[in-house]
Every structure is written in structure tokens, then in C-alpha cells.
Design a protein around this motif. Structure first.
Motif, PDB file in Angstrom:
ATOM      1  N   THR A  93       0.813  -1.208   0.000  1.00 58.74           N
ATOM      2  CA  THR A  93       0.000   0.000   0.000  1.00 58.74           C
ATOM      3  C   THR A  93       0.848   1.260   0.000  1.00 58.74           C
ATOM      4  O   THR A  93       0.539   2.241  -0.687  1.00 58.74           O
ATOM      5  N   ILE A  94       1.936   1.264   0.782  1.00 54.46           N
ATOM      6  CA  ILE A  94       2.741   2.484   0.926  1.00 54.46           C
ATOM      7  C   ILE A  94       3.991   2.461   0.066  1.00 54.46           C
ATOM      8  O   ILE A  94       4.799   3.385   0.120  1.00 54.46           O
ATOM      9  N   THR A 350      -2.664   5.774  -7.068  1.00 47.27           N
ATOM     10  CA  THR A 350      -2.200   6.320  -5.790  1.00 47.27           C
ATOM     11  C   THR A 350      -1.495   7.648  -6.008  1.00 47.27           C
ATOM     12  O   THR A 350      -1.702   8.606  -5.243  1.00 47.27           O
ATOM     13  N   ASP A 368      -2.876   6.649  -0.027  1.00 46.84           N
ATOM     14  CA  ASP A 368      -2.770   5.198  -0.049  1.00 46.84           C
ATOM     15  C   ASP A 368      -3.935   4.511   0.631  1.00 46.84           C
ATOM     16  O   ASP A 368      -4.143   3.312   0.437  1.00 46.84           O
TER      17      ASP A 368
END
Length: 779
Positions: A93-94, A350, A368
Motif C-alpha cells: 500500500t505504501i 495512488t 494510499d
């Protein structure tokens, strides 16, 4: 209904590819259970349980057999899966924000690295399956590769710690490679290992409950990590930074270590099957033998099909099933383009969210965190499609899987057209921040002096006036190449001295100049310095015209750590929380400022502690005017495409493939995901378009062309009658003593007979392992 893509992780063939894909499993579980129940009821009605139902102690009768206890080992497997998925989705996600904000990559390079990593994640399942099925078995494969996985997670977390002299980029790449090997290698084996704990078909319903829990663990791990990992990243400060990527990577890494400990703790309870052999080798041998036979006999003994030349060595059935596999794989050719679009939710979308306003009803949504919408929608869309959408489509004549697949491809194209439109709207709002034409430069001149100035230069045209603590800008300076201009500044009031210098302009660049300390100071200005910022943050540049011996200068935010400023570095951007903040010099309040999310501001301060200070906040780039909620339509459409495509596609593949080829098809499904990510890497690397909206439009158009190719390939496909598999099962029902075998046994094959110029076929078992004959997973 099956969520096939994510359920290939939750359910699948126990041979060849062990089971299948981790990411794809969330979607499949629901209807697999009803399929198992329906199969059990059907077999019971047809009195087929008489001789084919066995447990580990021998044959039993379904009506009289005692209940088998639910395997306690399942708890360890499900807990392990929750922790592993938490780690993977949290890290993923990050990842793109870490690559840009901390490692300094631009968006294109970060996109290439992200999709290269994802591509490797979907290639290594093939290797993991081959190791598990042909060498170590599922338990050892999961254990050893989980250790590699944990090491990679710790390496990435350690690499995020800002240590002097550490090659952070190299450490991160090594960590990501280890994670790809680990998660990809165990991806096809965990759910299949869980299925091995049950005695089939006696525990078919219990197996369905296991997959339900397994499915829940995957979703829970994904939802929780996708929600909280961005909070750890942005809202925790460590090592003097305004974020804490090391903690955001470290918490999932700890969960991964815990998952290994949990998995090892259940060792005494596991039922471990020996390596069963791999049908991928059988298919490869069939193709290789066909090629050899074609080279030798293509002129003397022409065959109807290329694969028919392999019949003398692998048998008619293997050739027939390989042909069936080929007909399905022909339809797989357009599939990678769908995955090229789908996986950009974690990269390009994103990045798009970082340029949007994340403030919603007083809460700040991080870019995110938008990825959490997809799994939430999946949970809602499964029953919605089962009970509402599909019945409506049936009334419209859309019943067949290939028709649903086509709609899924169309929806994916629509999702990217929506993202392109949103990007165009955002690009129009940012026209004043960065040159959009290659022969245009932006010029900004800030006056940090206590006097107004009359400035003149060939680059300015006519002389201009800039008031004290003011800004003058020209965002349309035309020049074909870099050029230098003389600059003169004369005070229009007060006792300030004249200032002379040089202006250096470059096409496609944004440059700023500050009149301070009786001289002209040059620095980079505009959006190029803002590229790595994120939604929810304001960017402030401090332009201080104060005595050199005065300091320190500190920016104070509400509920945040103080930010120390470098008074002599006007290029430095500081990311702060939107809202009220203040500037202190030597502990004295100098300026108050109010900022909004996504904006780029220049804070001009002039004066001294003795004479007092003056300040002004200049808005260089307007704050984000586009709400992050505008991403919801494209996410909703793409999630609907995922349900229509991946769910239907995996069910189609599963139902249409021969029983022995189901896991080979799972391998090809995963390969299509890997190839899709490779397409993104190629397009991002070669930059076929000059803008992000143009790239989104390119992908959407490519998807439409891909859909037309799929329609052409599917026009003549003949659906297989699934009752053929049941009849084939009955004709080859195993004896109870066969099921009791724990090791592969040699299969007797009939003697070769000659006739018609060709050697008669060998038995079908020539390239099959006996374990496949006892596989009930296709139920």
C-alpha cells in the motif's frame, strides 16, 4: 458465485500449482461452497458414495460413517494467512510513496519498480509450485520460503531507517526481491495445504467452512493493513522526519515473523502429503514429444493436429486434454492487458490521489488509504452481482461466461477513461505550476526587501514593479533553448540599494529569484519541487531576509513536532499539516500562516529582532481543488470489472479445463498477471505519451482493442459439457487400497502394438502421478 481470482488462493487444485493466487482469492470462496454441497448431494443421490468415499482408515459408507473431527491444525493455517496478508498488503500500500518521498525516484521510475515487483510476485508461484509438488512438499516449501519472506520484510523495514552511509536503494531492492520470492513461492501452496488437512469427500462441508474462514482471514488482513499502515506512515514521526516509513514497514514485518512462528507451532497437528508430481511437466513433455514426432513424420504420416504426433508416447488422453488446455489458453492471450490496468490502482491511481484534496467531512483521507475501497466493495459486490446484476443480465440474454468476460474488459476500459477525465481536470488546475509546453519557461521574482522595486530585463519585456514582500510572475516565457538575461532592480521607495544580476531560464523549467541581502538569489520554483508531496499536506518555502546571526527559525504546527528551517536555502520545501501554524525565530513569534492541503506557498519574512519583522504568505500553486472522492467512480467501475472478469474468468477456466489440467491453468492465469505488469513497465519506461491523462487514455484505448480481439477469439469457442468429467470420474474410480497409498506408484502401461505405421498409444498414466487420480479438488 465464485470470486475466482482471489479464491484461487482460497480454493484450487491441490496438484501442480498447489492451489493458486493469493491476491485473487478474496473473490471465489462463496460459490465454491455451494458447488461442493451440490456435488455431494448429487453424488449421494446417484449412489456413487458406495465405493469412492474413503477416510484415512479405509472405505466407509456415507450414511453410517462417524463424524470426523474438524482439524485443529486449520487454526494455525488461517492465523498464518492473516498475518502474511497483513504484511503483504500493508507493505504494498505504501510502497510507491516510499519510493518517491524517501528514495527520491520520480513517478515513472517508481511505477516501473512497483510493477516489476508485482510481476515477480506472480512469476515465483510457478517456482514455488514446482518445488512443493516435485521436491519438498507443501509444508517445507511454505516454511522455508516464509523465512525468506520474513527476511525480506525486515530488510525493507531496516532500509527505511535513515542511517548514514547505508545504500538505502540497494537494500530496498534486495528486500523487495526476497519478498517477491517468499510471497510468490508460498502463494500457491497455503490454501492447498489447508485443504490437505481434510478427508475428502467426507468432510466436503467442513472444507467449505475452512475456505470461508480462509477467505475472511485474507480480507481481514488486507482491510486492516490497508487502513492502518498509511496512518503509521503519515501520523507517526520518527528519526526527525514528519513521517515514519520504518515503522509502517516494521509492523507488517513483525506480523510476518509471527506468521512463521504460528505456522511452525502447528507442525505436530498437520497432515503432510508427499510431493505428488507436477502436470506442468506432463504438458511440457507432450508438446516436446509432439515437436519431435512432427519433425520426423510430418511428411510421411501427416496428422490432423500438431499434438497428435505425441500420442505414441503420452497417450490419447494426455493429447486430448492438452488440446483442450490450448483452446482455453488461446482465450487467455488478451487477459494481460486487463491486469495491466487493474494493478495500477496501487501505483498510478495512488499518485493521482496525492494530487487531490483528501479532506472529507473534517477527516483527512490519505492517498494510499483509497486502496481500501476495493476490498470493501468486493464484499458488497459479491451478493449484489449474484442476486441482482446477474439475474438482470440473464434476462438480457447475457448468460455465458465469455459474455461476462467481455463486459469485464469493457468496464476496465471505462474505469480508465474516467481516470483520464479526472486527470485532465487536475492538469487544468495545475497549469500555472509547471510549464506544459516544451518551449515555455516559468519565471517568478520575489521581493524580500523592505522596499518596493522596479525590475527590468529583456526576459520581462517592459519594466515591472514588485512591492515589498510581493511576487511578480510570468508563466509564458517563450524560448527555444537555455538563455541568460541581464537583470536590474532599482528601489522605488526607501533607502534600499539597487540590485543587479543574471536570470537563467530553461525551456520546460520553473525558476524563482529572491531579492534579499542586497543581492539576487536563484532557486528552483514550482511543481517540480512538489512532485513527491502527498495529499493532506501543504508545502511551504521559507524566503527569509533576516540577519545571518539570528536563529534558529522553527515552524510550529498544531499537535506536530517543530520543523527547523534553513534560512539560507530557499529551494527547500517543508511539508506541513494544513491549517494554522506559526514561525518562531529565537523563540519569538514572527509570522502566522493559514494553509490548505495540496497548496505550495512561499513565506516571505524581512526584518530583525531589533527593528521587528514583517511577513507575507504568497500562494504559488493553488491548493487541491479536486476532492479525493472523485476517485470513487473509477474505483467502483474497476471493482465491478474485477468481479465480472476475474471471478468469471477463473470459474470459466476451472469448469472448462480437464480435471488434470486445472492447476496448470492456474499457473497460466498467474502468468497473465505477471505479463500485465510487464506491459505497464514498458509503457511507463518508454513514455509513449507526454501527460498522465494521455497515458490513462492510451491504456483505456488499448483495453478496447483488446476486448475486440477477445471477441474475435471467443466467437467460435465450443463450451465443454461438464458431465463428461463426472462420467470420466466414474470410469476411473479408484479402489480403496489405491487411496491408502501415500507414495506415488508406478502405473502399468500396456505393451506397444504396431499398426498403421504408428506405435499404439501408451497408457494415460505414462506422464501422470497416481496422486492425481485421487484428487477430489475438482468437486
Amino acid at each position: 458465485m465464485f470470486n475466482r481470482q482471489r479464491n484461487s488462493e482460497a480454493y484450487g487444485s491441490s496438484s501442480s500449482l498447489c492451489s493458486s493466487s493469493s491476491d485473487l482469492s478474496r473473490l471465489i470462496a462463496g460459490s465454491q461452497f455451494s458447488r461442493i454441497r451440490q456435488y455431494t448431494r448429487t453424488r449421494k443421490r446417484e449412489n456413487r458414495f458406495e465405493r469412492v468415499h474413503f477416510n484415512q482408515d479405509g472405505p466407509f459408507d456415507l450414511e453410517e460413517a462417524p463424524a470426523i473431527p474438524y482439524p485443529k491444525s486449520v487454526a494455525f493455517i488461517i492465523s498464518n494467512e492473516f498475518c502474511e496478508r497483513f504484511n503483504y498488503y500493508g507493505m504494498r500500500t505504501i510502497l510507491v510513496l516510499y519510493l518517491t518521498n524517501k528514495l527520491g525516484y520520480n513517478e515513472e521510475t517508481a511505477t516501473v519498480l512497483f510493477h516489476t515487483f508485482t510481476m515477480l510476485v506472480y512469476i515465483f508461484p510457478l517456482i514455488g509450485a514446482l518445488i512443493a509438488d516435485g521436491w519438498l512438499g507443501k509444508y517445507k516449501t511454505i516454511l522455508y520460503l516464509s523465512l525468506v519472506y520474513s527476511l525480506g520484510a525486515m530488510v525493507v523495514s531496516f532500509g527505511a531507517v535513515p542511517l548514514t552511509g547505508m545504500p538505502t536503494k540497494a537494500v530496498t531492492v534486495v528486500g523487495l526481491l526476497l519478498i517477491a520470492i517468499g510471497t510468490g513461492g508460498i502463494k500457491p501452496c497455503v490454501s492447498a495445504f489447508g485443504g490437505d488437512q481434510f478427508s475428502l469427500p467426507a468432510q466436503s462441508l467442513q472444507l467449505a467452512k475452512f475456505f470461508s474462514l480462509f477467505y475472511f482471514a485474507i480480507n481481514a488482513g488486507s482491510l486492516i493493513s490497508t487502513t492502518f499502515t498509511p496512518i503509521l506512515r503519515a501520523d507517526v514521526h520518527c528519526f526527525g522526519d514528519q513521517d515514519c516509513f520504518s515503522l509502517a514497514f516494521g509492523v507488517p514485518a513483525v506480523l510476518m515473523i509471527i506468521s512463521v512462528v504460528i505456522f511452525m507451532a502447528g507442525k505436530r497437528l498437520y497432515r503432510c502429503q508427499p510431493p505428488a508430481g507436477n502436470m506442468i511437466f506432463g504438458v511440457s513433455r507432450c508438446i516436446a514429444d509432439a515437436f519431435k514426432g512432427w519433425r520426423k513424420r510430418r511428411n510421411s504420416e501427416p496428422m490432423e493436429s500438431f499434438l497428435d504426433y505425441a500420442k505414441p508416447t503420452v497417450g490419447t488422453r494426455m493429447v486430448r486434454e492438452t488440446k483442450c488446455l490450448g483452446r482455453i489458453l488461446r482465450l487467455f492471450l488478451p487477459f494481460p492487458v486487463f491486469w495491466a490496468l487493474f494493478d495500477q490502482q496501487g501505483s498510478r491511481w495512488t499518485f493521482q490521489a496525492t494530487r487531490m484534496d483528501g479532506m472529507v467531512l473534517g477527516f483527512q483521507i490519505k492517498p494510499d488509504q483509497m486502496q481500501v475501497v476495493n476490498p470493501l466493495l468486493i464484499l458488497g459486490f459479491l451478493p449484489l452481482f449474484d442476486y441482482i446484476v446477474y439475474p438482470i443480465l440473464r434476462r438480457c440474454g447475457i448468460r455465458r461466461p465469455l459474455q461476462k468476460l467481455t463486459i469485464g474488459l469493457l468496464l476496465a476500459a471505462l474505469g480508465f477513461f474516467l481516470s483520464a477525465g479526472l486527470e485532465m481536470k487536475m492538469e487544468q488546475a495545475a497549469l500555472g505550476a509547471m510549464p506544459t509546453e516544451p518551449d515555455v519557461a516559468h519565471l517568478r521574482i520575489y521581493n524580500g526587501m523592505p522596499c518596493g522595486y522596479e525590475i527590468s530585463s529583456e526576459a520581462l519585456g517592459s519594466p515591472r514593479h514588485v512591492e515589498s514582500l510581493g511576487m511578480w510572475q510570468d508563466l509564458a516565457v517563450r524560448l527555444a533553448q537555455s538563455k541568460e538575461y541581464a537583470f536590474q532592480g532599482k528601489p522605488s521607495s526607501g533607502k534600499c540599494p539597487p540590485i543587479a544580476g543574471k536570470l537563467h531560464l530553461q525551456p520546460g523549467k520553473s525558476v524563482g529569484y529572491l531579492l534579499a541581502q542586497n543581492k539576487l538569489v536563484e532557486f528552483a520554483d514550482g511543481l517540480e519541487s512538489l512532485a513527491a508531496t502527498e495529499t493532506g499536506r501543504s508545502s511551504v518555502r521559507a524566503l527569509l531576509n533576516t540577519p545571518e546571526n539570528e536563529g534558529p527559525a522553527v515552524l510550529l504546527e498544531a499537535n506536530e513536532s517543530p520543523v527547523s528551517l534553513d534560512p539560507r536555502n530557499p529551494s527547500q520545501l517543508y511539508r506541513i499539516t494544513p491549517g494554522h501554524s506559526q514561525l518562531n525565530i529565537n523563540g519569538q513569534k514572527v509570522a502566522s500562516l493559514e494553509t490548505k492541503g495540496g497548496g505550495l506557498y512561499s513565506l516571505l519574512v524581512a526584518g530583525s529582532a531589533r527593528d521587528g519583522y514583517q511577513h507575507k504568505l504568497v500562494e504559488v500553486v493553488p491548493p487541491s481543488a479536486v476532492s479525493i472522492l472523485w476517485q470513487l467512480p473509477q474505483i467502483v467501475v474497476m471493482t465491478a470489472a474485477e468481479v465480472m472478469f476475474s471471478v468469471t474468468g477463473l470459474e470459466f477456466s476451472y469448469s472448462q479445463s480437464p480435471p488434470s489440467m486445472k492447476s496448470v491453468l492456474q499457473a497460466c492465469w498467474l502468468l497473465s498477471v505477471a505479463i500485465g505488469n510487464m506491459i505497464v513497465v514498458v509503457i511507463a519506461e518508454f513514455k509513449f505519451t507526454s501527460s498522465q491523462s494521455g497515458e490513462f487514455t492510451l491504456f483505456a484505448s488499448l483495453m478496447l482493442v483488446d476486448m475486440l480481439i477477445f471477441l474475435w477469439l471467443a466467437r467460435s469457442y465450443q463450451y465443454k459439457d461438464q458431465s463428461e468429467d463426472l462420467e470420466e470420474d466414474d470410469a476411473n474410480e479408484p479402489r480403496s487400497e489405491d487411496v491408502m497409498q501415500t507414495k506415488p506408484r508406478a502405473i502399468e502401461t500396456p505393451q506397444r502394438r504396431t499398426g498403421g505405421g504408428l506405435e499404439a498409444e501408451l497408457g494415460y498414466g505414462a506422464y501422470r502421478n497416481h496422486a492425481y487420480d485421487n484428487d477430489f479438488s475438482e468437486a
